[in-house]
Design a protein around this motif. Structure first.
Motif, PDB file in Angstrom:
ATOM      1  N   LEU A 172      31.628  34.807  36.211  1.00 25.97           N
ATOM      2  CA  LEU A 172      30.477  33.896  36.172  1.00 25.97           C
ATOM      3  C   LEU A 172      30.050  33.653  37.616  1.00 25.97           C
ATOM      4  O   LEU A 172      30.855  33.224  38.448  1.00 25.97           O
ATOM      5  CB  LEU A 172      30.892  32.582  35.501  1.00 25.97           C
ATOM      6  CG  LEU A 172      29.806  31.524  35.354  1.00 25.97           C
ATOM      7  CD1 LEU A 172      28.774  31.926  34.306  1.00 25.97           C
ATOM      8  CD2 LEU A 172      30.414  30.167  34.987  1.00 25.97           C
ATOM      9  N   LYS A 173      28.782  33.948  37.906  1.00 25.66           N
ATOM     10  CA  LYS A 173      28.302  33.825  39.294  1.00 25.66           C
ATOM     11  C   LYS A 173      27.013  33.014  39.323  1.00 25.66           C
ATOM     12  O   LYS A 173      26.222  33.093  38.382  1.00 25.66           O
ATOM     13  CB  LYS A 173      27.954  35.200  39.881  1.00 25.66           C
ATOM     14  CG  LYS A 173      29.045  36.233  39.836  1.00 25.66           C
ATOM     15  CD  LYS A 173      28.538  37.570  40.399  1.00 25.66           C
ATOM     16  CE  LYS A 173      29.626  38.624  40.367  1.00 25.66           C
ATOM     17  NZ  LYS A 173      29.160  39.926  40.870  1.00 25.66           N
ATOM     18  N   THR A 174      26.789  32.319  40.413  1.00 21.00           N
ATOM     19  CA  THR A 174      25.463  31.740  40.601  1.00 21.00           C
ATOM     20  C   THR A 174      24.514  32.923  40.798  1.00 21.00           C
ATOM     21  O   THR A 174      24.898  33.937  41.399  1.00 21.00           O
ATOM     22  CB  THR A 174      25.403  30.828  41.845  1.00 21.00           C
ATOM     23  OG1 THR A 174      25.848  31.571  42.985  1.00 21.00           O
ATOM     24  CG2 THR A 174      26.272  29.587  41.680  1.00 21.00           C
ATOM     25  N   GLY A 184      24.900  33.430  46.680  1.00 23.61           N
ATOM     26  CA  GLY A 184      26.330  33.740  46.799  1.00 23.61           C
ATOM     27  C   GLY A 184      26.591  34.716  47.934  1.00 23.61           C
ATOM     28  O   GLY A 184      25.718  35.509  48.278  1.00 23.61           O
ATOM     29  N   TYR A 185      27.738  34.640  48.524  1.00 26.08           N
ATOM     30  CA  TYR A 185      28.202  35.652  49.478  1.00 26.08           C
ATOM     31  C   TYR A 185      29.707  35.544  49.575  1.00 26.08           C
ATOM     32  O   TYR A 185      30.272  34.474  49.319  1.00 26.08           O
ATOM     33  CB  TYR A 185      27.549  35.465  50.862  1.00 26.08           C
ATOM     34  CG  TYR A 185      28.022  34.205  51.556  1.00 26.08           C
ATOM     35  CD1 TYR A 185      27.467  32.977  51.231  1.00 26.08           C
ATOM     36  CD2 TYR A 185      29.051  34.247  52.498  1.00 26.08           C
ATOM     37  CE1 TYR A 185      27.928  31.821  51.829  1.00 26.08           C
ATOM     38  CE2 TYR A 185      29.508  33.091  53.096  1.00 26.08           C
ATOM     39  CZ  TYR A 185      28.947  31.886  52.763  1.00 26.08           C
ATOM     40  OH  TYR A 185      29.425  30.735  53.340  1.00 26.08           O
ATOM     41  N   ASP A 186      30.340  36.644  49.922  1.00 25.67           N
ATOM     42  CA  ASP A 186      31.801  36.673  50.049  1.00 25.67           C
ATOM     43  C   ASP A 186      32.504  35.963  48.892  1.00 25.67           C
ATOM     44  O   ASP A 186      33.486  35.245  49.080  1.00 25.67           O
ATOM     45  CB  ASP A 186      32.247  36.046  51.384  1.00 25.67           C
ATOM     46  CG  ASP A 186      31.851  36.917  52.585  1.00 25.67           C
ATOM     47  OD1 ASP A 186      31.572  38.114  52.370  1.00 25.67           O
ATOM     48  OD2 ASP A 186      31.831  36.398  53.709  1.00 25.67           O
ATOM     49  N   GLU A 203      28.920  38.387  34.037  1.00 20.43           N
ATOM     50  CA  GLU A 203      29.045  39.850  34.132  1.00 20.43           C
ATOM     51  C   GLU A 203      30.390  40.280  33.567  1.00 20.43           C
ATOM     52  O   GLU A 203      31.399  39.621  33.814  1.00 20.43           O
ATOM     53  CB  GLU A 203      29.040  40.300  35.599  1.00 20.43           C
ATOM     54  CG  GLU A 203      27.793  39.998  36.360  1.00 20.43           C
ATOM     55  CD  GLU A 203      27.906  40.459  37.805  1.00 20.43           C
ATOM     56  OE1 GLU A 203      27.024  40.074  38.580  1.00 20.43           O
ATOM     57  OE2 GLU A 203      28.870  41.178  38.166  1.00 20.43           O
ATOM     58  N   LYS A 204      30.382  41.369  32.858  1.00 21.07           N
ATOM     59  CA  LYS A 204      31.664  41.923  32.408  1.00 21.07           C
ATOM     60  C   LYS A 204      32.456  42.343  33.643  1.00 21.07           C
ATOM     61  O   LYS A 204      31.920  42.971  34.552  1.00 21.07           O
ATOM     62  CB  LYS A 204      31.427  43.126  31.498  1.00 21.07           C
ATOM     63  CG  LYS A 204      32.700  43.654  30.879  1.00 21.07           C
ATOM     64  CD  LYS A 204      32.380  44.730  29.852  1.00 21.07           C
ATOM     65  CE  LYS A 204      33.641  45.326  29.246  1.00 21.07           C
ATOM     66  NZ  LYS A 204      34.511  44.354  28.602  1.00 21.07           N
ATOM     67  N   MET A 205      33.705  41.971  33.658  1.00 24.64           N
ATOM     68  CA  MET A 205      34.561  42.348  34.784  1.00 24.64           C
ATOM     69  C   MET A 205      34.777  43.861  34.743  1.00 24.64           C
ATOM     70  O   MET A 205      35.137  44.414  33.703  1.00 24.64           O
ATOM     71  CB  MET A 205      35.898  41.618  34.658  1.00 24.64           C
ATOM     72  CG  MET A 205      36.910  42.052  35.651  1.00 24.64           C
ATOM     73  SD  MET A 205      37.013  40.929  37.030  1.00 24.64           S
ATOM     74  CE  MET A 205      38.382  39.948  36.516  1.00 24.64           C
ATOM     75  N   MET A 244      37.856  51.706  42.558  1.00 22.20           N
ATOM     76  CA  MET A 244      37.533  51.522  43.968  1.00 22.20           C
ATOM     77  C   MET A 244      36.162  50.864  44.100  1.00 22.20           C
ATOM     78  O   MET A 244      35.294  51.065  43.260  1.00 22.20           O
ATOM     79  CB  MET A 244      37.455  52.919  44.593  1.00 22.20           C
ATOM     80  CG  MET A 244      37.315  52.968  46.084  1.00 22.20           C
ATOM     81  SD  MET A 244      37.010  54.670  46.600  1.00 22.20           S
ATOM     82  CE  MET A 244      38.617  55.408  46.422  1.00 22.20           C
ATOM     83  N   GLU A 245      35.994  50.073  45.152  1.00 25.58           N
ATOM     84  CA  GLU A 245      34.654  49.576  45.476  1.00 25.58           C
ATOM     85  C   GLU A 245      34.083  50.486  46.552  1.00 25.58           C
ATOM     86  O   GLU A 245      34.769  50.827  47.521  1.00 25.58           O
ATOM     87  CB  GLU A 245      34.721  48.139  45.971  1.00 25.58           C
ATOM     88  CG  GLU A 245      35.103  47.175  44.859  1.00 25.58           C
ATOM     89  CD  GLU A 245      34.855  45.729  45.232  1.00 25.58           C
ATOM     90  OE1 GLU A 245      33.686  45.342  45.379  1.00 25.58           O
ATOM     91  OE2 GLU A 245      35.834  44.990  45.376  1.00 25.58           O
ATOM     92  N   ILE A 246      32.834  50.872  46.360  1.00 27.91           N
ATOM     93  CA  ILE A 246      32.187  51.749  47.325  1.00 27.91           C
ATOM     94  C   ILE A 246      30.811  51.186  47.691  1.00 27.91           C
ATOM     95  O   ILE A 246      30.320  50.268  47.019  1.00 27.91           O
ATOM     96  CB  ILE A 246      32.037  53.198  46.779  1.00 27.91           C
ATOM     97  CG1 ILE A 246      31.228  53.206  45.468  1.00 27.91           C
ATOM     98  CG2 ILE A 246      33.395  53.849  46.574  1.00 27.91           C
ATOM     99  CD1 ILE A 246      30.924  54.606  44.935  1.00 27.91           C
TER     100      ILE A 246
HETATM  101  N1  LIG Z   1      31.618  42.306  37.621  1.00 33.42           N
HETATM  102  C1  LIG Z   1      32.628  42.413  38.492  1.00 33.42           C
HETATM  103  N2  LIG Z   1      33.752  43.100  38.149  1.00 33.42           N
HETATM  104  C2  LIG Z   1      34.797  43.196  38.979  1.00 33.42           C
HETATM  105  N3  LIG Z   1      34.819  42.647  40.217  1.00 33.42           N
HETATM  106  C3  LIG Z   1      33.740  41.967  40.631  1.00 33.42           C
HETATM  107  C4  LIG Z   1      32.590  41.819  39.790  1.00 33.42           C
HETATM  108  N4  LIG Z   1      31.677  41.106  40.473  1.00 33.42           N
HETATM  109  C5  LIG Z   1      32.223  40.819  41.669  1.00 33.42           C
HETATM  110  N5  LIG Z   1      33.467  41.326  41.785  1.00 33.42           N
HETATM  111  C6  LIG Z   1      34.349  41.232  42.954  1.00 33.42           C
HETATM  112  O1  LIG Z   1      33.932  40.147  43.769  1.00 33.42           O
HETATM  113  C7  LIG Z   1      33.417  40.632  45.033  1.00 33.42           C
HETATM  114  C8  LIG Z   1      32.209  39.816  45.443  1.00 33.42           C
HETATM  115  O2  LIG Z   1      31.198  39.875  44.461  1.00 33.42           O
HETATM  116  P1  LIG Z   1      29.710  40.327  44.756  1.00 33.42           P
HETATM  117  O3  LIG Z   1      29.028  40.498  43.457  1.00 33.42           O
HETATM  118  O4  LIG Z   1      29.710  41.498  45.660  1.00 33.42           O
HETATM  119  O5  LIG Z   1      29.099  39.044  45.444  1.00 33.42           O
HETATM  120  P2  LIG Z   1      28.990  38.579  46.969  1.00 33.42           P
HETATM  121  O6  LIG Z   1      29.467  39.716  47.835  1.00 33.42           O
HETATM  122  O7  LIG Z   1      27.530  38.301  47.118  1.00 33.42           O
HETATM  123  O8  LIG Z   1      29.816  37.359  47.050  1.00 33.42           O
HETATM  124  C9  LIG Z   1      33.119  42.093  44.770  1.00 33.42           C
HETATM  125  O9  LIG Z   1      33.155  42.833  45.982  1.00 33.42           O
HETATM  126  C10 LIG Z   1      34.219  42.469  43.804  1.00 33.42           C
HETATM  127  O10 LIG Z   1      35.441  42.660  44.481  1.00 33.42           O
END
Ligand SMILES: Nc1ncnc2c1ncn2[C@@H]1O[C@H](COP(=O)(O)OP(=O)(O)O)[C@@H](O)[C@H]1O
Ligand SMILES: [Mg+2]
Length: 402
Positions: free
Chosen positions: A163-165, A169-171, A205-207, A212-214
């Motif tokens: 759940l995100k605003t 948002g950042y970090d 958002e579905k997790m 890997m994150e790219i």
């Molecule tokens: N839907 C998701 N599924 C899995 N991990 C997520 C998801 N959304 C965010 N994350 C994790 O949280 C980190 C930060 O989320 P992000 O969406 O990039 O927002 P921000 O960087 O603006 O804070 C991502 O780099 C990832 O590691």
């Protein structure tokens, strides 16, 4: 041929092809942090000046630019002053009000990327929809602003979910993970009632169970030429980027797919400037878009040291409609240097600067508050493994002291 500065400026203003145009332009930057600083340095190397607009006196960017207009991003007089001095303006912070960028555009300034792209990147719901629309699949998502919407979204999306605003948002700020559907209502309520989330809207958002994150950085100029940086592999700690490894350790086919997605996106949204797309590489080899940063990105900092053309050089070229340079690079690893709240002096810098293949970059921030991005160290080598090893060794030599 000798022409006056005034004449040169006038010619320059009317010239968009510009290969031989006299170059005496000052670039405007909204945002006063490290990304503005590093762009100013890249501009400075080429003989250009920058003017910063941002709220922080003695800011990382302001300290090394020609001038800083110290003001809030929505102060009309400050925006007028910037537009009066700079024809071409960019931003280094995606939360500058889109209205300010539109105001600058209406005053005839060229702002790159455009306010349309900025607006898209500022709202996670629009952002995900735009990624999908332009060929980059995303995880299941839904806007949730009420308990009813939350329950409906949970049924469609399932748990775990994030759940995100939708904005600001950042970090990882403004995010919580929902693991148990029975507790979700309560989690939502608590999250919504946090002071910093007052009045905010939300996305579920579905997790993604990622391998890997790219991320892919793509630049595009007004002539429509595009250029990508190699796919970066990103390791986060506590939601803050810890290390970037380039090239990402994925198959060449997947890397090409990610880069092609970024190029298609840049073309379809008619990007001018540079942006980064954060993506997930899933365990079954899919690429999902996560978010867009319409600016240079922390995952591209390795390029200052590890590539002939850095992301800041490329951003600058795109801004000026110059030919974008192909990215020739060495395998590299970049580790962020965060403040730890226990001293503002980083010891070990002299030793690290002497190490082979190491680049150390500090942002000029006076106070090393805990978690604050203070600098980064990059190692470039013949192999990725060697670069990672060296970056870790270098990072371990650096310590915060009082
Ligand atoms: N839907 C998701 N599924 C899995 N991990 C997520 C998801 N959304 C965010 N994350 C994790 O949280 C980190 C930060 O989320 P992000 O969406 O990039 O927002 P921000 O960087 O603006 O804070 C991502 O780099 C990832 O590691
Ligand atoms: Mg992110």
């Amino acid at each position: 041929m000798v022409i006056s500065i005034r004449e040169a400026r006038e010619r320059f203003a009317g010239n968009t092809a510009f290969s031989e145009a006299p170059r005496m332009e000052t670039i405007g930057i909204l945002g006063d942090g490290q990304l503005g600083r590093l762009l100013s340095l890249a501009a400075g190397k080429r003989g250009y000046d920058t003017i910063i607009l941002g709220p922080t006196p003695d800011s990382p960017a302001g300290l090394i630019s020609k001038e800083q207009i110290v003001a809030a991003y929505d102060e009309r007089k400050a925006l007028d002053a910037l537009a009066g001095k700079c024809k071409r303006i960019t931003y280094e912070f995606e939360n500058v009000p889109a209205g300010s960028v539109r105001y600058l555009e209406d005053r005839g300034a060229h702002v790159f990327p455009s306010s349309n792209i900025l607006e898209m990147a500022q709202d996670r719901v629009r952002e995900k929809a735009a990624l999908e629309e332009h060929g980059i699949p995303v995880t299941k998502f839904a806007k949730v602003d009420s308990h009813m919407e939350l329950q409906k979204a949970l049924k469609e999306i399932g748990c775990p979910a994030v759940l995100k605003t939708t904005r600001d948002g950042y970090d990882g700020h403004g995010q919580i993970v929902i693991r148990n559907p029975d507790a979700a209502g309560n989690d939502f309520e608590l999250h919504r009632n946090k002071k910093e989330n007052n009045g905010k809207t939300f996305i579920l958002e579905k997790m993604v169970d990622f391998q890997m994150e790219i991320s892919v950085i793509v630049a595009r100029n007004e002539n429509g030429q595009t250029c990508t940086f190699p796919v970066a592999e990103n390791e986060h700690r506590d939601n803050i980027l810890h290390m970037t490894i380039v090239p990402a350790r994925i198959s060449p086919e997947a890397a090409q797919r990610a880069q092609e997605m970024a190029v298609r996106f840049a073309e379809e949204v008619r990007l001018v400037g540079l942006l980064c797309i954060e993506m997930f590489y899933t365990k079954d080899g899919k690429i999902l878009g996560n978010e867009i940063a319409p600016r240079t990105h922390n995952s591209g900092h390795w390029s200052i040291h590890g590539s002939e053309v850095s992301q800041f050089d490329q951003q600058f070229r795109a801004l000026l409609n110059e030919r974008l340079e192909p990215v020739r690079y060495k395998p590299s690893a970049m580790i962020n240097i965060l403040g730890e709240g226990n001293g503002n002096f980083l010891s070990g810098q002299i030793k690290v600067r002497k190490m082979e293949g190491i680049g150390l970059c500090m942002y000029g921030k006076a106070e090393a508050k805990k978690g604050r991005k203070m600098g980064h160290v990059t190692a470039s080598a013949v192999t990725i493994e060697e670069a990672i090893e060296r970056a870790k060794i270098a990072r371990n030599e650096l310590r915060w002291e009082r």
